[in-house]
Design a protein around this motif. Structure first.
Motif, PDB file in Angstrom:
ATOM      1  N   TRP A  82       9.497  -5.128  13.615  1.00  0.00           N
ATOM      2  CA  TRP A  82       8.903  -3.911  14.180  1.00  0.00           C
ATOM      3  C   TRP A  82       9.895  -2.757  14.232  1.00  0.00           C
ATOM      4  CZ3 TRP A  82       4.012  -3.341  14.208  1.00  0.00           C
ATOM      5  CH2 TRP A  82       3.165  -4.427  14.399  1.00  0.00           C
ATOM      6  N   LEU A  83      11.186  -3.068  14.425  1.00  0.00           N
ATOM      7  CA  LEU A  83      12.189  -2.023  14.543  1.00  0.00           C
ATOM      8  C   LEU A  83      12.868  -1.691  13.224  1.00  0.00           C
ATOM      9  CD1 LEU A  83      13.898  -3.073  17.920  1.00  0.00           C
ATOM     10  CD2 LEU A  83      12.049  -1.411  17.542  1.00  0.00           C
ATOM     11  N   ALA A  84      12.399  -2.273  12.118  1.00  0.00           N
ATOM     12  CA  ALA A  84      13.023  -2.055  10.815  1.00  0.00           C
ATOM     13  C   ALA A  84      12.956  -0.586  10.420  1.00  0.00           C
ATOM     14  CB  ALA A  84      12.349  -2.914   9.759  1.00  0.00           C
ATOM     15  N   ASP A  85      13.962  -0.147   9.660  1.00  0.00           N
ATOM     16  CA  ASP A  85      13.996   1.243   9.203  1.00  0.00           C
ATOM     17  C   ASP A  85      12.788   1.594   8.349  1.00  0.00           C
ATOM     18  OD1 ASP A  85      16.467   1.523  10.435  1.00  0.00           O
ATOM     19  OD2 ASP A  85      17.579   1.005   8.624  1.00  0.00           O
ATOM     20  N   GLU A  86      12.394   0.662   7.490  1.00  0.00           N
ATOM     21  CA  GLU A  86      11.277   0.902   6.583  1.00  0.00           C
ATOM     22  C   GLU A  86      10.283  -0.245   6.697  1.00  0.00           C
ATOM     23  OE1 GLU A  86      11.106   3.716   5.163  1.00  0.00           O
ATOM     24  OE2 GLU A  86      13.178   4.410   5.306  1.00  0.00           O
ATOM     25  N   ARG A  87       8.983   0.090   6.862  1.00  0.00           N
ATOM     26  CA  ARG A  87       7.937  -0.918   6.972  1.00  0.00           C
ATOM     27  C   ARG A  87       6.703  -0.456   6.197  1.00  0.00           C
ATOM     28  NH1 ARG A  87       9.147   0.183  12.162  1.00  0.00           N
ATOM     29  NH2 ARG A  87       7.073   1.051  12.520  1.00  0.00           N
ATOM     30  N   THR A  88       5.950  -1.403   5.699  1.00  0.00           N
ATOM     31  CA  THR A  88       4.670  -1.081   5.065  1.00  0.00           C
ATOM     32  C   THR A  88       3.567  -1.892   5.721  1.00  0.00           C
ATOM     33  OG1 THR A  88       5.127  -2.738   3.351  1.00  0.00           O
ATOM     34  CG2 THR A  88       5.592  -0.429   2.813  1.00  0.00           C
ATOM     35  N   ALA A  89       2.399  -1.300   5.771  1.00  0.00           N
ATOM     36  CA  ALA A  89       1.226  -1.995   6.310  1.00  0.00           C
ATOM     37  C   ALA A  89       0.594  -2.850   5.207  1.00  0.00           C
ATOM     38  CB  ALA A  89       0.224  -0.969   6.824  1.00  0.00           C
ATOM     39  N   THR A  90      -0.346  -3.681   5.587  1.00  0.00           N
ATOM     40  CA  THR A  90      -1.062  -4.481   4.597  1.00  0.00           C
ATOM     41  C   THR A  90      -1.800  -3.559   3.628  1.00  0.00           C
ATOM     42  OG1 THR A  90      -1.364  -6.300   6.150  1.00  0.00           O
ATOM     43  CG2 THR A  90      -2.843  -6.228   4.253  1.00  0.00           C
ATOM     44  N   GLY A  91      -1.565  -3.759   2.331  1.00  0.00           N
ATOM     45  CA  GLY A  91      -2.181  -2.926   1.298  1.00  0.00           C
ATOM     46  C   GLY A  91      -1.370  -1.715   0.902  1.00  0.00           C
ATOM     47  N   GLU A  92      -0.282  -1.443   1.613  1.00  0.00           N
ATOM     48  CA  GLU A  92       0.545  -0.270   1.319  1.00  0.00           C
ATOM     49  C   GLU A  92       1.731  -0.659   0.442  1.00  0.00           C
ATOM     50  OE1 GLU A  92       3.244   3.123   3.677  1.00  0.00           O
ATOM     51  OE2 GLU A  92       2.464   1.364   4.747  1.00  0.00           O
ATOM     52  N   ILE A  93       2.010   0.152  -0.580  1.00  0.00           N
ATOM     53  CA  ILE A  93       3.193   0.017  -1.437  1.00  0.00           C
ATOM     54  C   ILE A  93       3.914   1.359  -1.401  1.00  0.00           C
ATOM     55  CG2 ILE A  93       4.048  -0.434  -3.769  1.00  0.00           C
ATOM     56  CD1 ILE A  93       1.458  -2.007  -4.272  1.00  0.00           C
ATOM     57  N   ARG A  94       5.187   1.350  -1.029  1.00  0.00           N
ATOM     58  CA  ARG A  94       5.860   2.632  -0.813  1.00  0.00           C
ATOM     59  C   ARG A  94       7.286   2.612  -1.350  1.00  0.00           C
ATOM     60  NH1 ARG A  94       8.559   4.399   3.709  1.00  0.00           N
ATOM     61  NH2 ARG A  94       7.734   2.652   4.927  1.00  0.00           N
ATOM     62  N   GLN A  95       7.641   3.688  -2.048  1.00  0.00           N
ATOM     63  CA  GLN A  95       8.997   3.837  -2.572  1.00  0.00           C
ATOM     64  C   GLN A  95       9.846   4.652  -1.587  1.00  0.00           C
ATOM     65  OE1 GLN A  95      10.472   6.546  -6.022  1.00  0.00           O
ATOM     66  NE2 GLN A  95      10.058   4.568  -6.991  1.00  0.00           N
ATOM     67  N   VAL A  96      11.095   4.238  -1.428  1.00  0.00           N
ATOM     68  CA  VAL A  96      12.013   4.891  -0.498  1.00  0.00           C
ATOM     69  C   VAL A  96      13.271   5.310  -1.276  1.00  0.00           C
ATOM     70  CG1 VAL A  96      13.414   4.635   1.587  1.00  0.00           C
ATOM     71  CG2 VAL A  96      11.177   3.482   1.418  1.00  0.00           C
ATOM     72  N   ALA A  97      13.629   6.577  -1.164  1.00  0.00           N
ATOM     73  CA  ALA A  97      14.857   7.069  -1.789  1.00  0.00           C
ATOM     74  C   ALA A  97      16.040   6.779  -0.879  1.00  0.00           C
ATOM     75  CB  ALA A  97      14.751   8.572  -2.052  1.00  0.00           C
ATOM     76  N   LEU A  98      17.109   6.216  -1.434  1.00  0.00           N
ATOM     77  CA  LEU A  98      18.290   5.856  -0.658  1.00  0.00           C
ATOM     78  C   LEU A  98      19.369   6.939  -0.766  1.00  0.00           C
ATOM     79  CD1 LEU A  98      18.487   2.073  -1.608  1.00  0.00           C
ATOM     80  CD2 LEU A  98      17.378   3.135   0.379  1.00  0.00           C
TER      81      LEU A  98
END
Length: 308
Positions: A92-108
């Motif tokens: 729950w406290l993770a920096d990046e999370r996705t919900a069920t069905g969500e695919i998300r790209q994160v720039a580092l």
């Protein structure tokens, strides 16, 4: 008897599922039992719906789990929901999370990117010594660029760490997935060094086109990955003569509720492309391509049979 509409059928299935749940309680009262008998007596379809859902649950539940009393399909869904809401605090406290069905790209910060698959969670920890991604849940795709902060001989390694060990990039693109009892690294490009958590003195290099399964104690043998192993990053699932059981397992990742398949239907093979971001449409594509029937008891409860 008048024809029952789809809406009424779904409503009736929901009522039947609720009764299965109530009757699974060993403490059911005499009044509740009487209410159940009255509900059955209202319409012959009530008993048919109740028996159908009870049989469905029994067909997918190991015998030892129903030795003493039947459990309800809705109960299984409730347990899944409870599991979701009882995830470890780190998720729950993770920096990046996705919900069920969500695919998300994160720039580092270094110019690399990570893509989180459905229902995934990760922390991003960059410091002067390493570029570290801590995967708490799910699946992640990393596209790694050379360290922009590199100075002289100092190079910050790019590492994905999880419950079972570490996967250090020796090149650019790879996938790390964490399941219930093991993890898997799949290398799309270049190579990755994999180390299990409890055996840091032993590691193995996995090369492009290969994957490896490991847990906290050991690393298992390498095997080839499908040509489109990273297709989910573009919200597409690509298959070539894949067993339908695998396809359904993949689709279940992208939707809430219960998605099950009979043993006969599981043996069918599928070749094609499915939308990961629209599992309902994917099921329609499968139904047109293969001789299967799709029983929708509720929106959260779907069962796939071989069509006869």
């Amino acid at each position: 008897m008048s024809e029952v509409t789809d809406h009424n059928t779904v409503s009736l299935s929901e009522q039947a599922a609720e009764w299965v749940v109530r009757l699974s309680d060993s403490q059911i009262s005499t009044a509740q039992q009487a209410d159940f008998e009255a509900w059955l007596a209202q319409d012959i379809r009530h008993r048919e719906a109740y028996e159908q859902i009870s049989r469905l649950w029994q067909s997918v539940t190991p015998q030892r789990r129903r030795k003493h009393r039947p459990a309800g399909l809705l109960a299984s869904i409730v347990l899944v929901l409870i599991g979701i809401y009882c995830l470890p605090l780190s998720t729950w406290l993770a920096d990046e999370r996705t919900a069920t069905g969500e695919i998300r790209q994160v720039a580092l910060p270094d110019g690399s990117t990570i893509t989180l698959d459905s229902d995934s969670a990760a922390d991003v920890v960059f410091d002067t010594h390493a570029r570290r991604i801590i995967l708490h849940r799910g699946r992640i795709f990393a596209a790694v660029v050379p360290d922009a902060a590199e100075q002289g001989a100092h190079h910050r390694p790019f590492i994905i760490e999880n419950r079972d060990g570490t996967a250090q990039a020796l090149g650019t693109r790879y996938i790390v997935e964490q399941t219930g009892d093991h993890s898997r690294v799949s290398v799309v490009e270049s190579s990755v060094n994999v180390t299990s958590r409890d055996r840091p003195d032993q590691s193995i290099t996995v090369y492009s086109g290969q994957s490896i399964r490991f847990d906290s104690e050991q690393i298992h043998g390498q095997e080839p990955i499908p040509p489109a192993a990273a297709s989910w990053v573009q919200s597409r699932l690509v298959y070539r003569n894949a067993p339908l059981s695998q396809v359904i397992d993949d689709l279940a990742r992208y939707r809430t509720g219960f998605l099950g398949i009979s043993g006969a239907a599981a043996q069918l093979r599928f070749t094609g492309v499915l939308p990961a971001d629209d599992p309902d449409t994917a099921l329609k594509i499968l139904q047109h391509a293969l001789p299967i029937g799709i029983d929708r008891y509720t929106r959260a409860l779907i069962w796939i049979n071989l069509q006869t």
